[in-house]
Scaffold this active site. Structure first.
Site, PDB file in Angstrom:
ATOM      1  N   HIS A 228       0.768  -1.103  -0.167  1.00  0.00           N
ATOM      2  CA  HIS A 228       0.064   0.115  -0.059  1.00  0.00           C
ATOM      3  C   HIS A 228       0.701   1.311  -0.055  1.00  0.00           C
ATOM      4  O   HIS A 228       0.321   2.306  -0.068  1.00  0.00           O
ATOM      5  CB  HIS A 228      -0.808   0.128   1.354  1.00  0.00           C
TER       6      HIS A 228
ATOM      7  N   LYS B   7      -8.440  14.052   4.331  1.00  0.00           N
ATOM      8  CA  LYS B   7      -7.782  12.769   4.272  1.00  0.00           C
ATOM      9  C   LYS B   7      -6.886  12.992   5.524  1.00  0.00           C
ATOM     10  O   LYS B   7      -6.733  14.119   6.142  1.00  0.00           O
ATOM     11  CB  LYS B   7      -6.935  12.677   3.148  1.00  0.00           C
ATOM     12  N   ARG B   8      -6.013  11.863   5.881  1.00  0.00           N
ATOM     13  CA  ARG B   8      -5.159  11.900   7.071  1.00  0.00           C
ATOM     14  C   ARG B   8      -4.260  13.246   6.736  1.00  0.00           C
ATOM     15  O   ARG B   8      -3.826  13.303   5.723  1.00  0.00           O
ATOM     16  CB  ARG B   8      -4.529  10.587   7.099  1.00  0.00           C
TER      17      ARG B   8
ATOM     18  N   LYS C 194       0.840  14.382   1.507  1.00  0.00           N
ATOM     19  CA  LYS C 194      -0.385  14.872   0.940  1.00  0.00           C
ATOM     20  C   LYS C 194      -0.420  16.364   0.693  1.00  0.00           C
ATOM     21  O   LYS C 194      -1.469  16.882   0.020  1.00  0.00           O
ATOM     22  CB  LYS C 194      -1.504  14.349   1.982  1.00  0.00           C
TER      23      LYS C 194
ATOM     24  N   THR D 224      -8.264   6.802  -2.486  1.00  0.00           N
ATOM     25  CA  THR D 224      -9.793   6.470  -2.849  1.00  0.00           C
ATOM     26  C   THR D 224     -10.616   7.757  -2.772  1.00  0.00           C
ATOM     27  O   THR D 224     -11.600   7.473  -3.160  1.00  0.00           O
ATOM     28  CB  THR D 224     -10.109   5.145  -1.909  1.00  0.00           C
TER      29      THR D 224
ATOM     30  N   LYS E 210     -14.326   8.602  -4.724  1.00  0.00           N
ATOM     31  CA  LYS E 210     -15.490   9.067  -4.177  1.00  0.00           C
ATOM     32  C   LYS E 210     -15.921  10.297  -4.647  1.00  0.00           C
ATOM     33  O   LYS E 210     -17.292  10.311  -5.027  1.00  0.00           O
ATOM     34  CB  LYS E 210     -15.488   8.940  -2.660  1.00  0.00           C
TER      35      LYS E 210
HETATM   36  C1  PLP Z   1     -11.844   7.301   1.668  1.00  0.00           C
HETATM   37  C2  PLP Z   1     -11.514   7.465   3.169  1.00  0.00           C
HETATM   38  C3  PLP Z   1     -10.086   7.919   3.375  1.00  0.00           C
HETATM   39  C4  PLP Z   1      -9.226   7.981   2.484  1.00  0.00           C
HETATM   40  O1  PLP Z   1      -8.779   8.993   1.489  1.00  0.00           O
HETATM   41  P1  PLP Z   1      -7.443   9.264   0.770  1.00  0.00           P
HETATM   42  O2  PLP Z   1      -7.868  10.930   0.245  1.00  0.00           O
HETATM   43  O3  PLP Z   1      -7.608   8.430  -0.325  1.00  0.00           O
HETATM   44  O4  PLP Z   1      -6.509   9.205   1.357  1.00  0.00           O
HETATM   45  C5  PLP Z   1      -9.867   8.227   4.683  1.00  0.00           C
HETATM   46  N1  PLP Z   1     -10.736   8.407   5.612  1.00  0.00           N
HETATM   47  C6  PLP Z   1     -11.989   8.463   5.356  1.00  0.00           C
HETATM   48  C7  PLP Z   1     -12.967   8.572   6.502  1.00  0.00           C
HETATM   49  C8  PLP Z   1     -12.264   7.879   4.216  1.00  0.00           C
HETATM   50  O5  PLP Z   1     -13.755   7.799   3.887  1.00  0.00           O
END
Ligand code: PLP
Length: 776
Positions: free
Chosen positions: A326, A511-512, A517, A619, A623
């Site tokens: 990953h 995101k985290r 990032k 991911t 979305k």
């Molecule tokens: C989808 C999702 C992530 C992943 O987000 P990325 O922007 O792809 O790192 C992290 N936290 C939550 C709550 C999510 O739903």
């Protein structure tokens, strides 16, 4: 009234006999959940005779499960109507705890896969840990992150069944515990297949020592209980370093060993000791390196426990396991000190040595290879990623660019040796949660035009393409976006006491928190925009609300410093009457699955701005795409495949590509950018010249230095913020002006993104695993 509705009302009347409208959210939640559990009970019990895939993962970030279970059972609308009839608000479940047994992308991916597996009718079961406390709950105090325990059990756990009689014993060097399984149903869309998520809870062999208690040694009397419970007590709030080392290794072994023991126990019921059949019956996917200790553990169980020879056991292990990588972040490729490994798992270490010897033998007989390149035990450490490549039949990356980087760099020597083992399986997300549930307005829009088969076959969305030239459809799409902004504004007001201006563009980065990032790049660019608007350099601009969300690992000071900085910039801008009609900035607290479900459908711009080559896939980008946001992003992770599908002209891609960064090599000197470009100097200096303050912690100074001089193991501006700054600002402004000048044309881009999101369904991803890796 049917049986299901009767059960709901019966359950409710047991909780609150008189007036249902006075029932608490928890009471309603219990009544409905238990009625669903009753409904599915018999389907859930039937055991599959076909080959089963097992997904081993340290995290499952399910989010709230009640809505998706109701949707998949076809009971969502019926339940909402029933609640309305009894004067209960159908939104009542939003008050129920979101559960957070995962950190972010990796755990959420596991949850999407389970939903897809059951929907596809595949036998795909999850195995993990039932943490007592999930990821911490985040609040802000003076703009700084504070962490609180996440007590997800406060609302009860109606979806789990404790299976006392299926417990297994797990031994460590200095202690032994029971692993007790809690099983949750994983309901496929349509309710035909119900798989299982099995989460293990750690419990003491002897909960209480009466003798010690009688001797008034109260602490010692419960010492074993406390030690055992510690193992499944907390989810590590860090998905990319090996902190809390000993306990973390214990957790990994705990769920790996328990899951393997329970799989073998089930296997032996049908096939006795015919272990050659094991790979015909089970495929086990290792989600990152966290469960890789399963490899020597299965060797041990087969050799020491079942008297197989090493070569028989190795062959079985290799056929059963496959591994997903990953990340290419060096600090996330797990390694364990040999001494720690031997202390925690003395009975397992010999099998690591056997693997190492087999490998050495294999390489030794191959004169073209240098044995030093292939060592599972090197520099006093056990290398888990290398072990995973060596002892499985498949290694996969999670987006095309990521897999290419694995082959060319991260795992190059191994790719040279075993090219046939490497696969790419680009990630996906389930459209049941990330479209059907979180955006019912858009779902209706889609279904009205192309029918509802997209719910289980997302490539159907292609049929929306002709509507890109239908003015009426585009107008409706704009109205839906506006409605989702209004709903989000209500939510943010309730949760964070902040008023969003819903006339604005919503530009969202959630995101985290991580340096790679580049939330800090986003903040710099917002500050630059602010100066541009305030001083008249920027004239044409559609008012924009910039939204951030995300948690920083508690020990990651720089990431926490970035949160503080964004909150300070937000204050500066939101309170400046000269510009706050044109822009606002907010960092929402406690970003989690439920918040994501509100934020993503309301976004116009999806910020995906990681340094090229650092984000394995992402991911949330998928979305957002499904919900009709355009991507403002770099050539990284799945962004590349998103624009491949939807067209570069319908998204906004900027910044240095991996090849450019490679070519730049040692010749990157961020200080030159700083000195040459006044706009860069100005936003950088805001960290240290009093424009905003970190409250005396020194963290802003540290961020400043890390970019100009480098710090700890990072060289200067390790993530190329200054290199990409101007292209980012330009692209962002261009996107804004496209929106400003021609809304219809902009909305056309949104619709085309939705129409081409089909391949990003986790249904496609899981089918690919099933066919190419698990041989189901
Ligand atoms: C989808 C999702 C992530 C992943 O987000 P990325 O922007 O792809 O790192 C992290 N936290 C939550 C709550 C999510 O739903």
């Amino acid at each position: 009234m049917n049986a299901y509705e009767e059960t709901v009302l019966q359950n409710l009347s047991e909780e609150i006999p008189a007036d249902f409208s006075k029932a608490t959210p928890k009471e309603v939640y219990m009544a409905v959940s238990k009625a669903v559990m009753k409904q599915i009970f018999s389907t859930w019990q039937t055991k599959s005779e076909r080959k089963k895939a097992c997904y081993f993962s340290a995290e499952f970030l399910l989010g709230r499960v009640i809505h998706s279970n109701l949707l998949n059972m076809g009971l969502l609308e019926e339940t909402e109507n029933l609640l309305r009839q009894h004067k209960i608000d159908p939104k009542v479940f939003e008050k129920v705890e979101d559960d957070a047994l995962g950190n972010g992308g990796l755990g959420r991916l596991a949850a999407c896969f389970l939903d897809s597996g059951a929907t596809l009718g595949i036998s795909l079961n999850g195995y993990g840990i039932r943490y007592r406390y999930g990821l911490f709950r985040q609040t802000f105090s003076y703009g700084e992150q504070k962490e609180e325990a996440d007590d997800w059990l406060a609302f009860g756990d109606p979806w789990s069944v404790r299976r006392e009689n299926e417990r297994v014993r797990v031994d460590f060097g200095e202690e032994s515990v029971w692993a007790v399984p809690y099983d949750m149903p994983v309901i496929g869309y349509g309710g035909k297949t119900i798989n299982t998520l099995r989460l293990w809870q750690s419990e003491p062999l002897h909960p209480f020592d009466f003798e010690l208690f009688n001797e008034q040694k109260y602490e010692e009397a419960v010492a074993e209980k406390n030690a055992a419970e510690r193992i499944s007590n907390v989810l590590y709030p860090n998905d990319d370093t090996d902190e809390g080392k000993s306990l973390r290794l214990k957790q990994q072994y705990f769920f790996s060993s328990a899951s393997l023991q329970s799989i073998l126990r089930e296997f032996k019921k049908s096939y006795a000791n015919d272990f050659k059949k094991l790979p015909e019956q089970y495929a086990i996917q290792l989600n990152d390196t966290h469960p890789v200790v399963s490899i020597p553990e299965l060797l041990r169980l087969l050799i020491a426990g079942e008297n197989l020879s090493f070569s028989e056991a190795f062959s079985i292990v290799q056929q059963v396991f496959s591994y997903t990588n990953h990340t290419i972040m060096a600090e996330a490729l797990e390694k364990w000190d040999v001494s720690l490994f031997c202390t925690v798992l003395p009975q397992v270490y010999p099998y690591v040595v056997m693997l190492q010897n087999r490998l050495r033998h294999e390489i030794g007989s191959n004169s073209q290879r240098n044995p030093d390149d292939y060592s599972l035990i090197a520099g006093g450490k056990v290398h888990m990623a290398k072990m995973a490549v060596y002892a499985t039949h498949s290694v996969n990356g999670v987006a095309k660019i990521h897999t290419e980087i694995l082959k060319k760099k991260t795992l190059k020597e191994w790719y040279d040796l075993y090219p046939e083992r490497f696969h790419n399986v680009t990630n996906g997300v389930t459209q049941r949660r990330w479209l059907a549930l979180c955006n019912r307005e858009l779902s209706k829009f889609i279904t009205n035009r192309i029918g509802n088969s997209w719910i289980t076959n997302l490539s159907e969305l292609e049929k929306l393409v002709p509507y890109a030239d239908d003015p009426d459809s585009l107008k409706q799409l704009m109205q839906i976006k506006k409605e989702k902004k209004n709903q989000l504004a209500d939510y943010v007001y309730r949760k964070d006491n902040f008023g969003l201006n819903t006339e604005n563009i919503f530009d969202v980065q959630v995101k985290r928190l991580h340096e790679y990032k580049r939330q800090l790049l986003n903040a710099f660019s917002i500050l630059d925009l602010y100066y541009g608007l305030k001083e008249g350099r920027i004239k044409d601009f559609y008012p924009t609300t910039f939204i951030f969300g995300g948690k920083a690992a508690p020990g990651y000071d720089r990431a926490k410093g970035i949160i503080k900085y964004i909150n300070e910039i937000a204050n500066l801008i939101n309170y400046d009457d000269a510009v706050n009609r044109k822009m606002q900035v907010v960092f929402v607290s406690n970003y989690d699955v439920s918040y994501a479900e509100k934020l993503i459908p309301a976004a116009d711009f999806s910020e995906q701005i990681s340094t090229a080559g650092t984000e394995a896939s992402g991911t949330s980008n998928m979305k957002f795409m499904m919900n009709g946001a355009v991507t403002l992003g770099t050539y990284d992770g799945a962004n590349i495949e998103i624009v491949e599908q939807a067209g570069e002209e319908n998204n906004y891609i900027f910044g240095a590509r991996v090849e450019e960064l490679e070519a730049l090599g040692e010749n990157y000197h961020p200080r030159i950018f700083y000195e040459r470009e006044p706009r860069i100097r100005r936003v950088m200096d805001s960290l240290v010249n009093g424009t905003v303050t970190d409250g005396g912690s020194g963290v802003f100074q540290e961020l400043y230095r890390s970019i100009l001089d480098g710090a700890s193991w990072h060289r200067a501006d390790y993530y190329y913020l200054l290199l990409d700054f101007l292209p980012y600002c330009e692209t962002r402004l261009r996107a804004n002006q496209d929106y400003l000048r021609d809304r219809t044309k902009f909305t056309r881009k949104c619709l085309l993104n939705i129409a081409h999101a089909g391949v990003f369904s986790s249904d496609r991803t899981v089918s690919q695993y099933a066919k190419e890796i698990w041989y189901l």
